[in-house]
Design a protein around this motif. Structure first.
Motif, PDB file in Angstrom:
ATOM      1  N   THR A 183      -0.470  -3.592  10.585  1.00 19.32           N
ATOM      2  CA  THR A 183      -0.354  -3.243   9.178  1.00 19.32           C
ATOM      3  C   THR A 183      -0.325  -4.503   8.328  1.00 19.32           C
ATOM      4  N   TYR A 184      -0.701  -4.368   7.074  1.00 21.72           N
ATOM      5  CA  TYR A 184      -0.583  -5.481   6.149  1.00 21.72           C
ATOM      6  C   TYR A 184      -0.275  -4.948   4.764  1.00 21.72           C
ATOM      7  N   TYR A 185       0.311  -5.815   3.971  1.00 20.86           N
ATOM      8  CA  TYR A 185       0.913  -5.407   2.712  1.00 20.86           C
ATOM      9  C   TYR A 185       0.566  -6.376   1.587  1.00 20.86           C
ATOM     10  N   ALA A 186       0.643  -5.857   0.378  1.00 23.65           N
ATOM     11  CA  ALA A 186       0.597  -6.731  -0.783  1.00 23.65           C
ATOM     12  C   ALA A 186       1.872  -7.569  -0.789  1.00 23.65           C
ATOM     13  N   GLU A 187       1.745  -8.772  -1.304  1.00 24.51           N
ATOM     14  CA  GLU A 187       2.894  -9.680  -1.290  1.00 24.51           C
ATOM     15  C   GLU A 187       4.107  -9.093  -2.003  1.00 24.51           C
ATOM     16  N   PHE A 188       3.855  -8.354  -3.062  1.00 19.67           N
ATOM     17  CA  PHE A 188       4.982  -7.891  -3.874  1.00 19.67           C
ATOM     18  C   PHE A 188       5.758  -6.747  -3.217  1.00 19.67           C
ATOM     19  N   VAL A 189       5.301  -6.220  -2.063  1.00 21.34           N
ATOM     20  CA  VAL A 189       6.051  -5.168  -1.382  1.00 21.34           C
ATOM     21  C   VAL A 189       6.500  -5.572   0.012  1.00 21.34           C
ATOM     22  N   LYS A 190       6.132  -6.748   0.433  1.00 28.31           N
ATOM     23  CA  LYS A 190       6.520  -7.194   1.775  1.00 28.31           C
ATOM     24  C   LYS A 190       8.035  -7.183   1.929  1.00 28.31           C
ATOM     25  N   GLY A 191       8.477  -6.617   3.042  1.00 26.92           N
ATOM     26  CA  GLY A 191       9.897  -6.546   3.319  1.00 26.92           C
ATOM     27  C   GLY A 191      10.596  -5.367   2.682  1.00 26.92           C
ATOM     28  N   ARG A 192       9.896  -4.660   1.785  1.00 29.73           N
ATOM     29  CA  ARG A 192      10.503  -3.512   1.109  1.00 29.73           C
ATOM     30  C   ARG A 192       9.803  -2.193   1.480  1.00 29.73           C
ATOM     31  N   PHE A 193       8.496  -2.234   1.647  1.00 27.80           N
ATOM     32  CA  PHE A 193       7.724  -1.029   1.937  1.00 27.80           C
ATOM     33  C   PHE A 193       7.228  -1.071   3.375  1.00 27.80           C
ATOM     34  N   THR A 194       7.098   0.116   3.967  1.00 29.97           N
ATOM     35  CA  THR A 194       6.561   0.232   5.320  1.00 29.97           C
ATOM     36  C   THR A 194       5.573   1.389   5.383  1.00 29.97           C
ATOM     37  N   ILE A 195       4.370   1.085   5.861  1.00 27.81           N
ATOM     38  CA  ILE A 195       3.368   2.125   6.055  1.00 27.81           C
ATOM     39  C   ILE A 195       3.401   2.558   7.513  1.00 27.81           C
ATOM     40  N   SER A 196       3.266   3.849   7.727  1.00 31.23           N
ATOM     41  CA  SER A 196       3.237   4.367   9.091  1.00 31.23           C
ATOM     42  C   SER A 196       2.361   5.610   9.114  1.00 31.23           C
ATOM     43  N   ARG A 197       2.003   6.031  10.311  1.00 32.84           N
ATOM     44  CA  ARG A 197       1.166   7.220  10.419  1.00 32.84           C
ATOM     45  C   ARG A 197       1.569   8.021  11.641  1.00 32.84           C
ATOM     46  N   ASP A 198       1.385   9.315  11.540  1.00 31.67           N
ATOM     47  CA  ASP A 198       1.615  10.222  12.654  1.00 31.67           C
ATOM     48  C   ASP A 198       0.327  10.998  12.851  1.00 31.67           C
ATOM     49  N   ASN A 199      -0.476  10.581  13.816  1.00 31.15           N
ATOM     50  CA  ASN A 199      -1.780  11.214  14.019  1.00 31.15           C
ATOM     51  C   ASN A 199      -1.645  12.668  14.465  1.00 31.15           C
ATOM     52  N   ALA A 200      -0.551  12.991  15.130  1.00 27.06           N
ATOM     53  CA  ALA A 200      -0.348  14.376  15.569  1.00 27.06           C
ATOM     54  C   ALA A 200      -0.129  15.300  14.379  1.00 27.06           C
ATOM     55  N   LYS A 201       0.415  14.741  13.302  1.00 28.97           N
ATOM     56  CA  LYS A 201       0.672  15.532  12.094  1.00 28.97           C
ATOM     57  C   LYS A 201      -0.356  15.267  11.006  1.00 28.97           C
ATOM     58  N   ASN A 202      -1.349  14.433  11.312  1.00 26.68           N
ATOM     59  CA  ASN A 202      -2.369  14.083  10.305  1.00 26.68           C
ATOM     60  C   ASN A 202      -1.738  13.586   9.015  1.00 26.68           C
ATOM     61  N   THR A 203      -0.745  12.734   9.148  1.00 31.98           N
ATOM     62  CA  THR A 203       0.004  12.294   7.977  1.00 31.98           C
ATOM     63  C   THR A 203       0.237  10.788   8.016  1.00 31.98           C
ATOM     64  N   VAL A 204       0.134  10.179   6.866  1.00 31.14           N
ATOM     65  CA  VAL A 204       0.489   8.775   6.709  1.00 31.14           C
ATOM     66  C   VAL A 204       1.639   8.710   5.709  1.00 31.14           C
ATOM     67  N   TYR A 205       2.532   7.774   5.923  1.00 32.52           N
ATOM     68  CA  TYR A 205       3.741   7.659   5.116  1.00 32.52           C
ATOM     69  C   TYR A 205       3.823   6.287   4.461  1.00 32.52           C
ATOM     70  N   LEU A 206       4.568   6.232   3.394  1.00 34.18           N
ATOM     71  CA  LEU A 206       4.927   4.959   2.776  1.00 34.18           C
ATOM     72  C   LEU A 206       6.414   5.024   2.463  1.00 34.18           C
ATOM     73  N   GLN A 207       7.196   4.327   3.270  1.00 31.64           N
ATOM     74  CA  GLN A 207       8.626   4.225   3.026  1.00 31.64           C
ATOM     75  C   GLN A 207       8.854   3.079   2.055  1.00 31.64           C
ATOM     76  N   MET A 208       9.500   3.385   0.944  1.00 32.21           N
ATOM     77  CA  MET A 208       9.709   2.401  -0.113  1.00 32.21           C
ATOM     78  C   MET A 208      11.207   2.209  -0.310  1.00 32.21           C
ATOM     79  N   ASN A 209      11.668   1.013  -0.029  1.00 29.34           N
ATOM     80  CA  ASN A 209      13.082   0.667  -0.199  1.00 29.34           C
ATOM     81  C   ASN A 209      13.228  -0.405  -1.268  1.00 29.34           C
TER      82      ASN A 209
END
Length: 122
Positions: free
Chosen positions: A57-83
């Motif tokens: 994964t890779y991120y824009a500099e302004f979200v590094k360390g705060r946001f996390t992208i993930s995916r669940d192929n079994a659920k056909n879903t991608v997530y963005l956790q934003m802290n």
């Protein structure tokens, strides 16, 4: 592929949200997925994506360390956790998909969700 984004809302600075992007179709795992955002009066900007090579994964500099992208192929879903959200994170967030390389340029993505509004109050 059709994309449906959800999970946006109003949150105070320092809070968290998790965005979801549900995709239709049986070949979801073949798509490169990414999140972009667009604030009023600004251009659409890259937030996070999966690497075409190696599945990293890779991120824009302004979200590094705060946001996390993930995916669940079994659920056909991608997530963005934003802290640790900041007022400047306020924007409409879009998920995007491509069968190609993808990357940071929104023009590389052929498929888009409808967007979900994230508002961070100070």
């Amino acid at each position: 592929v059709q994309l449906q984004a959800s999970g946006g809302g109003l949150v105070q600075a320092g809070g968290s949200l998790r965005l979801s992007c549900a995709a239709s179709g049986r070949t979801f795992s073949s798509y490169n997925m990414a999140w972009f955002r667009q604030a009023p009066g600004k251009e659409r900007e890259f937030v996070a994506a999966f690497s075409w090579i190696g599945g990293g994964t890779y991120y824009a500099e302004f979200v590094k360390g705060r946001f996390t992208i993930s995916r669940d192929n079994a659920k056909n879903t991608v997530y963005l956790q934003m802290n640790s959200l900041k007022p400047e994170d306020t924007a409409v967030y879009y998920c995007a998909a491509t069968m190609g390389v993808g990357g940071r340029d929104y023009r590389s993505y052929a498929y888009w969700g409808q967007g979900t509004q994230v508002t961070v109050s100070s």
